[in-house]
Design a protein around this motif. Structure first.
Motif: not given
Length: 148
Positions: A81-88, A115-119
Motif C-alpha cells: 500500500e505504501l510502496k515500501i521497497e526497503t527499510a531505508d 512514513w515512506n520518504v521515497k513514495s
C-alpha cells in the motif's frame, strides 16, 4: 503552496514535501495531505502539519530514541500500500501526548505512523495483538543520552 498554521504562522510548503496519508489520519479521515515541520528548538520532537487544515498538527518523535527494543512488524499489504521497497524508505513516528503542565510526556506505541520518504505516502497503523499501548511514559533526558 502557502498555508497559514496555528502554531508555525505562515509556511511555504513545496509539493515535494507533502506526504499523503492513504486513508487520512484516524479521527481526521478527510485530511490526507501533511508535511513534516522540524523546528530546531524542538528536537527530538517534530510536527506533522496538515496542509489542508492549518489548525491541525501532531507532535511526533522517533520512538526508537526512547524505546530501543520497540519492535513492529509491517504486513505485506502495508508494504504494498505504501510502496515500501526497503527499510531505508521508512521512518516510524509516534504521536506524543503532553499533559497540561508539560511535566509528563507519553508516546503512542500502539499506533505508529509509517512514513515512506521515497513514495511520500504514510499511514497510521494499529498494532493488533501487541503488548504496546497508547500511553508509554517517556523521560526527556533519555533521548539526550541516546543522541549524545
Amino acid at each position: 503552496m502557502h498555508i497559514s498554521t496555528l502554531f508555525f504562522g505562515e509556511l511555504d510548503v513545496q509539493e515535494s514535501e507533502v506526504v499523503t496519508f492513504t486513508q487520512g489520519v484516524p479521527g481526521f479521515e478527510g485530511l490526507t495531505k501533511f508535511t513534516l515541520v522540524q523546528p530546531e528548538d524542538s528536537a527530538p520532537f517534530s510536527y506533522i502539519q496538515s496542509v489542508q487544515n492549518g489548525d491541525l498538527s501532531f507532535l511526533v518523535t522517533d520512538p526508537f530514541l526512547f524505546f530501543k527494543e520497540y519492535d513492529i512488524h509491517l504486513s505485506d499489504s502495508l508494504l504494498e500500500e505504501l510502496k515500501i521497497e526497503t527499510a531505508d524508505d521508512v521512518i516510524v513516528w509516534s504521536v506524543v501526548t503532553v499533559n497540561s503542565d508539560f511535566t509528563k510526556f507519553t508516546l503512542n506505541l500502539l499506533a505508529p505512523i509509517i512514513w515512506n520518504v521515497k513514495s511520500k505516502m504514510a499511514k497510521q497503523v494499529i498494532l493488533h495483538d501487541s503488548e504496546y499501548n497508547v500511553k508509554h511514559e517517556i523521560v526527556l533526558g533519555e533521548a539526550a543520552q541516546v543522541e549524545g
